[in-house]
Write a protein that holds these residues in place. Sequence first.
Motif, short mmCIF file in Angstrom:
data_model
loop_
_atom_site.label_atom_id
_atom_site.label_comp_id
_atom_site.label_asym_id
_atom_site.label_seq_id
_atom_site.Cartn_x
_atom_site.Cartn_y
_atom_site.Cartn_z
N VAL A 65 0.84 -1.20 0.00
CA VAL A 65 0.00 0.00 0.00
C VAL A 65 0.87 1.25 0.00
N LEU A 66 1.92 1.26 0.82
CA LEU A 66 2.81 2.41 0.91
C LEU A 66 3.50 2.67 -0.43
N VAL A 67 4.08 1.63 -1.01
CA VAL A 67 4.81 1.81 -2.27
C VAL A 67 3.86 2.18 -3.40
N GLY A 68 2.71 1.51 -3.44
CA GLY A 68 1.74 1.84 -4.48
C GLY A 68 1.23 3.26 -4.37
N SER A 69 1.24 3.79 -3.16
CA SER A 69 0.77 5.15 -2.94
C SER A 69 1.81 6.18 -3.37
N LEU A 70 3.02 6.05 -2.85
CA LEU A 70 4.06 7.00 -3.21
C LEU A 70 4.42 6.91 -4.69
N VAL A 350 -2.81 13.18 -5.07
CA VAL A 350 -4.01 12.82 -4.31
C VAL A 350 -4.07 11.31 -4.09
N GLY A 351 -3.73 10.55 -5.14
CA GLY A 351 -3.72 9.10 -5.00
C GLY A 351 -2.71 8.63 -3.97
N ALA A 352 -1.55 9.31 -3.93
CA ALA A 352 -0.54 8.97 -2.93
C ALA A 352 -1.08 9.22 -1.53
N ALA A 353 -1.77 10.34 -1.36
CA ALA A 353 -2.35 10.63 -0.05
C ALA A 353 -3.38 9.59 0.34
N GLY A 354 -4.18 9.14 -0.64
CA GLY A 354 -5.17 8.12 -0.35
C GLY A 354 -4.54 6.81 0.08
N GLY A 355 -3.48 6.42 -0.62
CA GLY A 355 -2.79 5.20 -0.25
C GLY A 355 -2.12 5.29 1.10
#
Length: 417
Positions: A65-70, A350-355
Amino acid sequence: MNEIGRPADQARRAPWVMLAVATVGFAVNFWAWALLSPLGPLFRTEGTLGRLSESDVALLVAVPVLVGSLGRIPIGALTDRFGGRVMFPLVSAATILPILFIGVFALDSYGALLVGGFFLGIGGTAFAVGVPFVSAWFPPERKGLAVGIFGAGMGGTAVSALTTVKLYSNAGHRVPFLITAGALAGYAVLAWLVLRDAPNRRPAHGSFVTRLVANAKLPISWQACILYAVAFGGYVAFSVYLPSYLKTAYDLSAADAANRMAGFVLVAVLMRPIGGWLSDRFGPVPVLAGCYAIVAAGAAVAATTPLLEHVGTVAFLSMAAALGGGSGATFALVAKVTDPARVGGVTGLVGAAGGLGGFVPPLIMGYVYGRTESYGIGLTLLSVTAAVTLLLTVTIVRRTARPASQEHRTATSEGRA
């Protein structure tokens, strides 16, 4: 006459074909991204990785989740530059390698699983490819619905929840990973052959850092980051941690917990396009306000650990509906307010923040439970956070959205004139 009408029909169908193929790609990549989540409780029960604590399991399922977000930040910027036609097959193909590594080499080592899970996060970046790609194909009055339909591809996590444990236990430990790798390979070929960028797409120019800084300075960027961190972050947190929570708090089996998590995901997935559609009709702000109010109430009820078959089920499914609807409404807002050439970059942020919003809660829940043997504190924090986000929505976000709404009404009235 038929020959004249055919190009017009093809032009009308093209956006929906692109949307359908992009949504399938998002679902397949999210299926891959969520492979470790259903297996976390099973690894702890079987002891094949040694003795794992609740925090160990939480970290294992949270790393992708972290990597997919950043990773959405650079992938979103690259999509603005090169387009979804290039980036969708590239991201899908790159996700195959960590899946094969996990399935073939890492299933008996916690450390190797963490490494594989790190690179498995690539699959989660597909979201930052699809939003700008889909948004460019549709007019303003349909962007919310289109982006919401695309967002329903997050149902790939439900596919993972329903199939991974069963395949792992009954067909062989490597089978779910081999099947997912095959699905990604097939989709990469399909995307390369079928996807085309919108005719009016304007590639972004300038360096990555320059565009990143410019996008980060936009008011909609930080506001939507907060909105999405709560809405989609809450969804991701539940989708990766709910099996562990249900197994520990309600003593359910791993398979039963995974099935219930799939039901949570299904409700959220169905509500995402509805959230986008409602935003097209009534505006994103009222939809977002209603969703955060429901999350605040649902989390407050769930914090008391009520009976699962009655009050608990209603509380969690209500939150699922609100989190899905809020996720769809957030990107309806982004698509309406943001310059099309910047949608990918803003989506990445925004997607990074969501993840990240989904990465932190499982760690907090695991940490707090390890010291208090209670999930009430974590769920109470979610309730308070949703209430604060509701306040932000009806004040600052409303002011940001108002100019875009006025511009859209003016353009609509001029078109009718």
